[in-house]
Design a protein around this motif. Structure first.
Motif, mmCIF file in Angstrom:
data_model
loop_
_atom_site.group_PDB
_atom_site.id
_atom_site.type_symbol
_atom_site.label_atom_id
_atom_site.label_comp_id
_atom_site.label_asym_id
_atom_site.label_seq_id
_atom_site.Cartn_x
_atom_site.Cartn_y
_atom_site.Cartn_z
ATOM 1 N N PHE A 274 58.598 12.779 -16.743
ATOM 2 C CA PHE A 274 58.145 12.208 -15.315
ATOM 3 C C PHE A 274 59.037 12.106 -14.492
ATOM 4 O O PHE A 274 59.107 12.441 -13.253
ATOM 5 C CB PHE A 274 56.997 11.141 -15.445
ATOM 6 C CG PHE A 274 56.634 10.693 -14.105
ATOM 7 C CD1 PHE A 274 55.674 11.111 -13.424
ATOM 8 C CD2 PHE A 274 57.455 9.550 -13.682
ATOM 9 C CE1 PHE A 274 55.571 10.641 -12.177
ATOM 10 C CE2 PHE A 274 57.273 8.780 -12.708
ATOM 11 C CZ PHE A 274 55.900 9.463 -11.584
ATOM 12 N N VAL A 275 60.179 11.429 -14.930
ATOM 13 C CA VAL A 275 61.531 11.117 -14.156
ATOM 14 C C VAL A 275 62.181 12.147 -13.804
ATOM 15 O O VAL A 275 62.704 12.509 -12.729
ATOM 16 C CB VAL A 275 62.364 10.039 -15.116
ATOM 17 C CG1 VAL A 275 63.677 9.739 -14.303
ATOM 18 C CG2 VAL A 275 61.541 8.639 -15.242
ATOM 19 N N PHE B 110 63.970 16.330 -9.784
ATOM 20 C CA PHE B 110 64.046 17.657 -9.435
ATOM 21 C C PHE B 110 63.273 18.033 -8.206
ATOM 22 O O PHE B 110 63.791 18.816 -7.360
ATOM 23 C CB PHE B 110 63.880 18.597 -10.344
ATOM 24 C CG PHE B 110 64.921 18.866 -11.601
ATOM 25 C CD1 PHE B 110 66.144 19.868 -11.023
ATOM 26 C CD2 PHE B 110 65.101 18.017 -12.657
ATOM 27 C CE1 PHE B 110 67.230 19.949 -12.192
ATOM 28 C CE2 PHE B 110 65.868 18.047 -13.502
ATOM 29 C CZ PHE B 110 67.128 19.085 -13.221
ATOM 30 N N ILE B 111 61.980 17.419 -7.818
ATOM 31 C CA ILE B 111 61.327 17.788 -6.963
ATOM 32 C C ILE B 111 62.005 17.127 -5.291
ATOM 33 O O ILE B 111 62.006 17.698 -4.366
ATOM 34 C CB ILE B 111 59.933 17.167 -7.014
ATOM 35 C CG1 ILE B 111 59.049 17.822 -7.752
ATOM 36 C CG2 ILE B 111 59.209 16.905 -5.775
ATOM 37 C CD1 ILE B 111 57.777 17.395 -8.116
ATOM 38 N N TRP B 112 62.630 16.007 -5.791
ATOM 39 C CA TRP B 112 63.449 15.200 -4.561
ATOM 40 C C TRP B 112 64.550 16.145 -4.145
ATOM 41 O O TRP B 112 64.901 16.431 -3.258
ATOM 42 C CB TRP B 112 63.786 13.957 -5.145
ATOM 43 C CG TRP B 112 64.860 13.441 -4.161
ATOM 44 C CD1 TRP B 112 64.537 12.780 -2.740
ATOM 45 C CD2 TRP B 112 66.255 13.240 -4.177
ATOM 46 N NE1 TRP B 112 65.616 12.122 -2.393
ATOM 47 C CE2 TRP B 112 66.659 12.607 -3.195
ATOM 48 C CE3 TRP B 112 67.115 13.422 -5.355
ATOM 49 C CZ2 TRP B 112 67.898 12.041 -2.669
ATOM 50 C CZ3 TRP B 112 68.337 13.007 -5.095
ATOM 51 C CH2 TRP B 112 68.801 12.430 -3.969
ATOM 52 N N SER C 12 70.870 14.592 -15.490
ATOM 53 C CA SER C 12 69.388 15.236 -15.966
ATOM 54 C C SER C 12 69.312 15.172 -17.568
ATOM 55 O O SER C 12 68.564 14.950 -18.035
ATOM 56 C CB SER C 12 69.300 16.458 -15.351
ATOM 57 O OG SER C 12 70.313 17.477 -15.781
ATOM 58 N N VAL C 13 70.668 15.549 -18.094
ATOM 59 C CA VAL C 13 70.763 15.512 -19.486
ATOM 60 C C VAL C 13 70.735 14.229 -20.157
ATOM 61 O O VAL C 13 70.196 14.235 -21.147
ATOM 62 C CB VAL C 13 71.912 16.400 -20.004
ATOM 63 C CG1 VAL C 13 73.222 15.691 -19.819
ATOM 64 C CG2 VAL C 13 71.842 16.721 -21.345
ATOM 65 N N PRO D 246 55.372 25.949 -10.918
ATOM 66 C CA PRO D 246 56.050 24.743 -10.372
ATOM 67 C C PRO D 246 56.769 23.911 -11.374
ATOM 68 O O PRO D 246 56.328 24.032 -12.669
ATOM 69 C CB PRO D 246 54.711 24.022 -9.855
ATOM 70 C CG PRO D 246 53.633 25.058 -9.534
ATOM 71 C CD PRO D 246 53.857 26.052 -10.684
ATOM 72 N N ILE D 247 57.611 23.107 -11.255
ATOM 73 C CA ILE D 247 58.345 22.352 -12.071
ATOM 74 C C ILE D 247 57.704 21.193 -12.854
ATOM 75 O O ILE D 247 57.788 21.077 -13.871
ATOM 76 C CB ILE D 247 59.667 21.725 -11.419
ATOM 77 C CG1 ILE D 247 60.630 21.318 -12.464
ATOM 78 C CG2 ILE D 247 59.441 20.620 -10.255
ATOM 79 C CD1 ILE D 247 61.941 20.986 -11.891
#
Length: 542
Positions: free
Chosen positions: A40-41, A46-48, A83-84, A231-232
């Motif tokens: 979720f995070v 990534f959407i941002w 992200s990792v 979509p991601i």
């Protein structure tokens, strides 16, 4: 890499009883909830972010090297770092070593860009960043050097070896200073091993097991790559659900640590059979990475290969007396799996030898590595998973040799320096040009550049001896020459800060022009390059 280790270990030490790989010690509901929170995070993250910052990992490094002169955006490296860390903290089945390569390559590329180095310098520093990152991750300096050449450049480049070796050694020393020794396991308990019929049969079985697992690892990703159009949030939600189920029933396949392999070697029983672990770990890792989670594959392949080796040694141990060689077969499996997936045989061999601090198993390791690579490449036509990912995106994994040759040369060998004069120049300035050794002068009329030969400038100056000329202009107490009217000149386009002859060749190809004015903004140097000069240089160089 030190910061990444600390960032991953901090929540593990505060929320897990077993440390970074202590997912099995957590309550079932917490363990199942963790991947969902992590995904979720990542979705929100990534959407941002704009889409151009979503490209991460080793395939992206190879793409930027081949198609963008090795220029790696800094923001993508920062995104890769965080992200990792988020993914590993959530127990997703990935490794930290692949992202380390991206981060290290970004540092090298940034240094090269800041210092405006030619392509040779860019590639050298990029290789230094890659090798330093691998050396810091595994504390394997030679493995880092070979990884840069076999996996990123896909060829050995002798002229880069010394700086790349230095970077690897420094990366390992920094890692050891801050993190201590990162030995996965030690194999000092077995002596030099001679190949015999029993060992040969066990090695052949291990090779077949590795090939099956490597095919499964690669093919599952290939099946999932077309889903990148989804979509991601859809893709990451699928990863969250599958990983959550795995976390509830098979907790030891979570994360990217080596704890399952260490347990198998020490004789501790896992919650389920090694065979179940192998299949589940392979499927979950390839599923997670195939759907776009920004993680690495190097660590998981080493774990899968090592456990496969332990499984083979356990099966053959009862009847053939090799049960005491669990560490040996774990080493063989790690090297074979890494080589089969990435088609990097020397990297796999040296990395595993350096990680285990033993060279006793080189001969059987070479047997397993070479046979696994040949079967993958010749029978199943499988390339490195990184190369396959590039081909899926319609990109080549190698650079055209001619273009690469141009990229390694600066524009100085084919350029002629030019004197820049104002459009209305004094006779004294033109007279100084007559005493110069330069053959060309350039001036700008409005926003257009024009170039003239020195001989034409001298002719215009000599015409003043015959009396006043119509192109003379009075400006206050000064008499100036209108160069546009006084001399024969031609219009010429301007190219700013070309990084190599490849940029100039591309410009000539696009414009079909015969000459270009090259301007270097940092040094304010102006030169002219002709297509003829480039052809002569290439012909002479050949």
């Amino acid at each position: 890499m030190v910061l990444l280790y600390w960032l991953v270990q901090w929540p593990a030490e505060h929320f897990m009883f077993g440390g970074e790989d202590g997912f099995a010690a957590m309550p079932d509901w917490q363990r199942a909830l963790l991947p969902i929170i992590s995904c979720f995070v990542l979705v929100v993250f990534f959407i941002w972010l704009p889409a151009k910052y979503h490209k991460l990992g080793i395939p992206y490094v190879i793409e930027r090297l081949n198609y963008h002169q090795g220029v790696l955006p800094v923001v993508n490296g920062i995104v890769q770092f965080f992200s990792v860390a988020i993914a590993l903290a959530g127990g997703l089945s990935i490794g930290k070593e692949g992202p380390a390569v991206h981060i290290g390559a970004t540092f090298g590329s940034l240094l090269a860009q800041r210092n405006r180095l030619p392509q040779f310098g860019v590639e050298t520093l990029l290789a230094c960043g890659v090798s330093g990152a691998i050396a810091a991750s595994f504390q394997t300096p030679l493995g880092g050097v070979l990884f840069a050449f076999e996996v990123i450049f896909l060829e050995y480049r002798v002229q880069y070896v010394l700086p790349v070796l230095l970077s690897s050694v420094v990366g390992m020393l920094v890692s050891q200073y801050f993190l201590g020794a990162l030995s996965v396991f030690r194999v000092s308990d077995f002596s030099a091993t001679l190949l015999n019929l029993d060992l040969l049969l066990a090695c052949l079985t291990l090779v077949l097991s590795i090939v099956v697992l490597a095919l499964l690892f690669n093919r599952v990703q290939k099946i999932l790559w077309p889903l990148s159009r989804l979509p991601i949030w859809t893709r990451f939600s699928l990863v969250a659900m599958v990983t959550s189920l795995a976390a509830y029933y098979l907790p030891e396949i979570l994360g990217g640590g080596y704890d399952p392999l260490v347990k198998a070697l020490s004789g501790e029983t896992l919650m389920y059979s090694l065979l179940v672990f192998l299949v589940a770990k392979t499927l979950l890792t390839s599923f997670t990475i195939g759907l776009g989670i920004p993680g690495g594959m190097i660590g998981p392949t080493l774990i899968i290969g090592g456990v496969a080796g332990v499984q083979v040694a356990s099966v053959f141990g009862a009847g053939m007396g090799i049960h005491h060689e669990l560490a040996l077969f774990a080493l063989l499996g790690m090297a074979g799996m890494m080589a089969a997936c990435f088609q990097a045989p020397l990297t796999a061999l040296i990395t595993v030898v350096e990680m285990t601090h033993s060279s006793e198993a080189i001969v059987p390791a070479l047997f397993v590595i070479v046979l696994a690579c040949l079967i993958m490449r010749l029978i199943f036509q499988e390339e490195s998973v990184f190369v396959s990912r590039l081909h899926f995106a319609g990109l080549s994994h190698t650079l055209n040799p001619f273009k690469h040759h141009l990229m390694l040369h600066s524009v100085q060998p084919v350029s002629e320096e030019v004197v820049v004069l104002p459009a209305y120049a004094s006779p004294e300035e033109v007279k100084d040009l007559g005493a110069s050794t330069l053959d060309f002068a350039a001036f700008r009329v409005d926003d257009n550049w024009r170039i003239a030969r020195r001989a034409h400038m001298v002719e215009a100056l000599e015409a003043l001896n015959q009396g006043p000329q119509p192109w003379l202009v009075a400006e206050g107490d000064h008499i100036l020459m209108n160069l546009f009217e006084a001399v024969e000149s031609t219009s010429i386009d301007k190219l700013e800060d070309p990084d190599s002859l490849a940029s100039v060749a591309d410009w000539f190809h696009q414009t079909q022009a015969s000459d270009v004015l090259v301007v270097f903004s940092k040094s304010q140097q102006v030169s002219v390059i002709s297509r003829r000069a480039m052809d002569q240089f290439l012909f002479k160089d050949r």
